[in-house]
Scaffold this motif. Structure first.
Motif, PDB file in Angstrom:
ATOM      1  N   LEU A  40       0.822  -1.214   0.000  1.00 59.92           N
ATOM      2  CA  LEU A  40       0.000   0.000   0.000  1.00 59.92           C
ATOM      3  C   LEU A  40       0.858   1.266   0.000  1.00 59.92           C
ATOM      4  O   LEU A  40       0.570   2.230  -0.713  1.00 59.92           O
ATOM      5  CB  LEU A  40      -0.914   0.005   1.226  1.00 59.92           C
ATOM      6  N   GLU A  41       1.918   1.259   0.815  1.00 60.79           N
ATOM      7  CA  GLU A  41       2.821   2.401   0.926  1.00 60.79           C
ATOM      8  C   GLU A  41       4.234   1.906   1.234  1.00 60.79           C
ATOM      9  O   GLU A  41       4.393   0.980   2.025  1.00 60.79           O
ATOM     10  CB  GLU A  41       2.388   3.349   2.059  1.00 60.79           C
ATOM     11  N   SER A  42       5.229   2.543   0.636  1.00 60.63           N
ATOM     12  CA  SER A  42       6.620   2.160   0.920  1.00 60.63           C
ATOM     13  C   SER A  42       7.063   2.827   2.216  1.00 60.63           C
ATOM     14  O   SER A  42       7.707   3.884   2.200  1.00 60.63           O
ATOM     15  CB  SER A  42       7.535   2.574  -0.235  1.00 60.63           C
ATOM     16  N   ARG A  43       6.735   2.193   3.334  1.00 59.61           N
ATOM     17  CA  ARG A  43       7.073   2.753   4.641  1.00 59.61           C
ATOM     18  C   ARG A  43       8.399   2.168   5.132  1.00 59.61           C
ATOM     19  O   ARG A  43       8.530   0.943   5.261  1.00 59.61           O
ATOM     20  CB  ARG A  43       5.968   2.446   5.659  1.00 59.61           C
ATOM     21  N   PRO A  44       9.367   3.025   5.435  1.00 55.81           N
ATOM     22  CA  PRO A  44      10.683   2.531   5.876  1.00 55.81           C
ATOM     23  C   PRO A  44      10.600   1.631   7.104  1.00 55.81           C
ATOM     24  O   PRO A  44      11.305   0.610   7.171  1.00 55.81           O
ATOM     25  CB  PRO A  44      11.461   3.818   6.184  1.00 55.81           C
ATOM     26  N   ASP A  45       9.752   1.978   8.080  1.00 54.32           N
ATOM     27  CA  ASP A  45       9.692   1.162   9.295  1.00 54.32           C
ATOM     28  C   ASP A  45       9.149  -0.227   9.003  1.00 54.32           C
ATOM     29  O   ASP A  45       9.578  -1.215   9.608  1.00 54.32           O
ATOM     30  CB  ASP A  45       8.864   1.857  10.379  1.00 54.32           C
ATOM     31  N   ALA A  46       8.224  -0.330   8.054  1.00 54.68           N
ATOM     32  CA  ALA A  46       7.673  -1.637   7.690  1.00 54.68           C
ATOM     33  C   ALA A  46       8.712  -2.466   6.933  1.00 54.68           C
ATOM     34  O   ALA A  46       8.849  -3.681   7.168  1.00 54.68           O
ATOM     35  CB  ALA A  46       6.414  -1.467   6.850  1.00 54.68           C
ATOM     36  N   LEU A  47       9.435  -1.824   6.019  1.00 51.66           N
ATOM     37  CA  LEU A  47      10.493  -2.536   5.292  1.00 51.66           C
ATOM     38  C   LEU A  47      11.579  -3.012   6.249  1.00 51.66           C
ATOM     39  O   LEU A  47      12.088  -4.132   6.117  1.00 51.66           O
ATOM     40  CB  LEU A  47      11.096  -1.619   4.223  1.00 51.66           C
ATOM     41  N   ALA A  63      14.897 -10.942   2.961  1.00 53.74           N
ATOM     42  CA  ALA A  63      15.495  -9.857   3.735  1.00 53.74           C
ATOM     43  C   ALA A  63      16.285  -8.923   2.825  1.00 53.74           C
ATOM     44  O   ALA A  63      16.206  -7.691   2.955  1.00 53.74           O
ATOM     45  CB  ALA A  63      16.400 -10.424   4.824  1.00 53.74           C
ATOM     46  N   ALA A  64      17.033  -9.500   1.885  1.00 48.95           N
ATOM     47  CA  ALA A  64      17.831  -8.685   0.968  1.00 48.95           C
ATOM     48  C   ALA A  64      16.946  -7.809   0.087  1.00 48.95           C
ATOM     49  O   ALA A  64      17.269  -6.642  -0.169  1.00 48.95           O
ATOM     50  CB  ALA A  64      18.718  -9.579   0.110  1.00 48.95           C
ATOM     51  N   LEU A  65      15.838  -8.348  -0.365  1.00 44.13           N
ATOM     52  CA  LEU A  65      14.919  -7.564  -1.200  1.00 44.13           C
ATOM     53  C   LEU A  65      14.378  -6.360  -0.441  1.00 44.13           C
ATOM     54  O   LEU A  65      14.320  -5.244  -0.980  1.00 44.13           O
ATOM     55  CB  LEU A  65      13.767  -8.451  -1.682  1.00 44.13           C
ATOM     56  N   TYR A  66      13.976  -6.581   0.810  1.00 44.61           N
ATOM     57  CA  TYR A  66      13.434  -5.480   1.610  1.00 44.61           C
ATOM     58  C   TYR A  66      14.517  -4.454   1.938  1.00 44.61           C
ATOM     59  O   TYR A  66      14.266  -3.241   1.907  1.00 44.61           O
ATOM     60  CB  TYR A  66      12.806  -6.018   2.896  1.00 44.61           C
ATOM     61  N   LEU A  67      15.715  -4.932   2.228  1.00 43.43           N
ATOM     62  CA  LEU A  67      16.808  -4.010   2.553  1.00 43.43           C
ATOM     63  C   LEU A  67      17.242  -3.213   1.329  1.00 43.43           C
ATOM     64  O   LEU A  67      17.625  -2.040   1.448  1.00 43.43           O
ATOM     65  CB  LEU A  67      17.994  -4.786   3.135  1.00 43.43           C
ATOM     66  N   ASP A  68      17.163  -3.832   0.158  1.00 37.64           N
ATOM     67  CA  ASP A  68      17.475  -3.103  -1.076  1.00 37.64           C
ATOM     68  C   ASP A  68      16.507  -1.930  -1.263  1.00 37.64           C
ATOM     69  O   ASP A  68      16.920  -0.819  -1.619  1.00 37.64           O
ATOM     70  CB  ASP A  68      17.394  -4.044  -2.277  1.00 37.64           C
ATOM     71  N   ARG A  69      15.235  -2.195  -1.026  1.00 38.11           N
ATOM     72  CA  ARG A  69      14.236  -1.128  -1.140  1.00 38.11           C
ATOM     73  C   ARG A  69      14.455  -0.052  -0.074  1.00 38.11           C
ATOM     74  O   ARG A  69      14.377   1.146  -0.356  1.00 38.11           O
ATOM     75  CB  ARG A  69      12.824  -1.711  -1.001  1.00 38.11           C
ATOM     76  N   LEU A  70      14.746  -0.498   1.139  1.00 35.19           N
ATOM     77  CA  LEU A  70      14.969   0.447   2.234  1.00 35.19           C
ATOM     78  C   LEU A  70      16.196   1.310   1.970  1.00 35.19           C
ATOM     79  O   LEU A  70      16.208   2.518   2.250  1.00 35.19           O
ATOM     80  CB  LEU A  70      15.132  -0.333   3.542  1.00 35.19           C
ATOM     81  N   ARG A  71      17.227   0.698   1.418  1.00 33.41           N
ATOM     82  CA  ARG A  71      18.477   1.413   1.123  1.00 33.41           C
ATOM     83  C   ARG A  71      18.246   2.554   0.145  1.00 33.41           C
ATOM     84  O   ARG A  71      18.842   3.632   0.284  1.00 33.41           O
ATOM     85  CB  ARG A  71      19.484   0.410   0.554  1.00 33.41           C
ATOM     86  N   GLU A  72      17.393   2.318  -0.846  1.00 33.61           N
ATOM     87  CA  GLU A  72      17.135   3.357  -1.845  1.00 33.61           C
ATOM     88  C   GLU A  72      16.386   4.551  -1.253  1.00 33.61           C
ATOM     89  O   GLU A  72      16.382   5.636  -1.835  1.00 33.61           O
ATOM     90  CB  GLU A  72      16.338   2.767  -3.011  1.00 33.61           C
ATOM     91  N   ARG A  79      22.118   5.067   5.351  1.00 38.47           N
ATOM     92  CA  ARG A  79      22.265   4.260   4.140  1.00 38.47           C
ATOM     93  C   ARG A  79      23.451   3.312   4.269  1.00 38.47           C
ATOM     94  O   ARG A  79      23.381   2.159   3.842  1.00 38.47           O
ATOM     95  CB  ARG A  79      22.427   5.172   2.923  1.00 38.47           C
ATOM     96  N   ALA A  80      24.553   3.799   4.843  1.00 38.23           N
ATOM     97  CA  ALA A  80      25.722   2.948   5.030  1.00 38.23           C
ATOM     98  C   ALA A  80      25.399   1.768   5.945  1.00 38.23           C
ATOM     99  O   ALA A  80      25.794   0.630   5.672  1.00 38.23           O
ATOM    100  CB  ALA A  80      26.881   3.765   5.603  1.00 38.23           C
ATOM    101  N   THR A  81      24.661   2.037   7.024  1.00 43.48           N
ATOM    102  CA  THR A  81      24.286   0.973   7.958  1.00 43.48           C
ATOM    103  C   THR A  81      23.400  -0.060   7.278  1.00 43.48           C
ATOM    104  O   THR A  81      23.573  -1.278   7.452  1.00 43.48           O
ATOM    105  CB  THR A  81      23.556   1.572   9.176  1.00 43.48           C
ATOM    106  N   ILE A  82      22.455   0.406   6.486  1.00 41.38           N
ATOM    107  CA  ILE A  82      21.561  -0.511   5.767  1.00 41.38           C
ATOM    108  C   ILE A  82      22.354  -1.319   4.750  1.00 41.38           C
ATOM    109  O   ILE A  82      22.090  -2.518   4.549  1.00 41.38           O
ATOM    110  CB  ILE A  82      20.426   0.272   5.090  1.00 41.38           C
ATOM    111  N   THR A  83      23.329  -0.687   4.112  1.00 41.85           N
ATOM    112  CA  THR A  83      24.149  -1.404   3.135  1.00 41.85           C
ATOM    113  C   THR A  83      24.899  -2.564   3.787  1.00 41.85           C
ATOM    114  O   THR A  83      25.029  -3.645   3.197  1.00 41.85           O
ATOM    115  CB  THR A  83      25.150  -0.441   2.460  1.00 41.85           C
ATOM    116  N   LEU A  84      25.387  -2.362   5.000  1.00 39.36           N
ATOM    117  CA  LEU A  84      26.063  -3.440   5.724  1.00 39.36           C
ATOM    118  C   LEU A  84      25.095  -4.583   6.008  1.00 39.36           C
ATOM    119  O   LEU A  84      25.448  -5.769   5.847  1.00 39.36           O
ATOM    120  CB  LEU A  84      26.646  -2.905   7.029  1.00 39.36           C
ATOM    121  N   ARG A  85      23.891  -4.257   6.442  1.00 39.15           N
ATOM    122  CA  ARG A  85      22.877  -5.297   6.681  1.00 39.15           C
ATOM    123  C   ARG A  85      22.534  -6.024   5.383  1.00 39.15           C
ATOM    124  O   ARG A  85      22.371  -7.257   5.361  1.00 39.15           O
ATOM    125  CB  ARG A  85      21.604  -4.681   7.278  1.00 39.15           C
ATOM    126  N   LEU A  86      22.424  -5.268   4.308  1.00 44.18           N
ATOM    127  CA  LEU A  86      22.112  -5.852   3.005  1.00 44.18           C
ATOM    128  C   LEU A  86      23.214  -6.807   2.565  1.00 44.18           C
ATOM    129  O   LEU A  86      22.934  -7.916   2.074  1.00 44.18           O
ATOM    130  CB  LEU A  86      21.927  -4.735   1.980  1.00 44.18           C
TER     131      LEU A  86
END
Length: 204
Positions: A40-47, A63-72, A79-86
């Motif tokens: 419904l909505e690209s919400r960062p907290d949900a991703l 997990a990688a798919l969601y983190l890829d979306r969150l990273r963008e 963004r750097a922290t999310i990239t490490l998780r990704l």
């Protein structure tokens, strides 16, 4: 009006996801509700929650798919922290090449993201990608957080060129920089003399 209805629906699913996870311990149901939220909505907290729960369920591809979306959607240190998780999710999913690519792109985007640089260095070391590692450390020396780290990176990059990359002459300017940083360091002086000798630059 339709956008408003979607927002309300997304919020209801988000609340249901919280109840399912925290009150009922029903992770699959929480994931289902969260998936509806991001449809419904690209919400960062949900991703973020979907990535976290997918990782806990060992569904690293999801997990990688969601983190890829969150990273963008992120910027700066986040963004750097999310990239490490990704990268961790991709490696866990058996996609080390994709993890390397994401880390490389983040270092290019933000050379000051030192934790990302060091995670990429680990991948290069494990793959014995010595020329890439030497280049990464050389560039990283300029962005080192302190003098000691700056010196360590110059010395390691020089050592790689002398012993691993087949380009020993490229160690010379790195050791010269290291010598300027630490003029009393005997090991650096010896390494520089050896490198100059190997390059037939005895007069220097």
């Amino acid at each position: 009006e339709e956008a408003g209805e979607r927002a309300v629906s997304a919020s209801l699913h988000a609340q249901a996801a919280t109840v399912a996870e925290t009150k009922l311990g029903d992770v699959p149901s929480a994931i289902t509700h969260l998936k509806r939220v991001v449809e419904l909505e690209s919400r960062p907290d949900a991703l973020d929650a979907l990535a976290r729960l997918s990782t806990a369920a060992h569904d690293h591809n999801a997990a990688a798919l969601y983190l890829d979306r969150l990273r963008e959607m992120a910027d700066g240190p986040a963004r750097a922290t999310i990239t490490l998780r990704l990268a961790d999710a991709l490696i866990a999913a058996g996609k080390k090449g994709a993890a390397q690519h994401r880390l490389e792109s983040e270092v290019d985007r933000d050379p000051e993201a030192d934790h990302v640089r060091m995670r990429l260095a680990e991948i290069y070391r494990s793959a014995e990608s010595w020329p890439l590692l030497a280049k990464l450390l050389t560039e990283g020396a300029m962005h080192a957080p302190d003098k000691a780290t700056h010196l360590d990176r110059l010395r390691e990059a020089a050592d790689l060129h002398r012993n691993r990359t087949g380009e020993p002459e490229r160690a010379i300017p790195l050791l010269e920089q290291a010598s300027d940083l630490a003029p009393d360091d005997k090991d650096v002086k010896l390494a520089l003399a050896d490198a100059l000798g190997g390059a037939s630059r005895f007069d220097e």
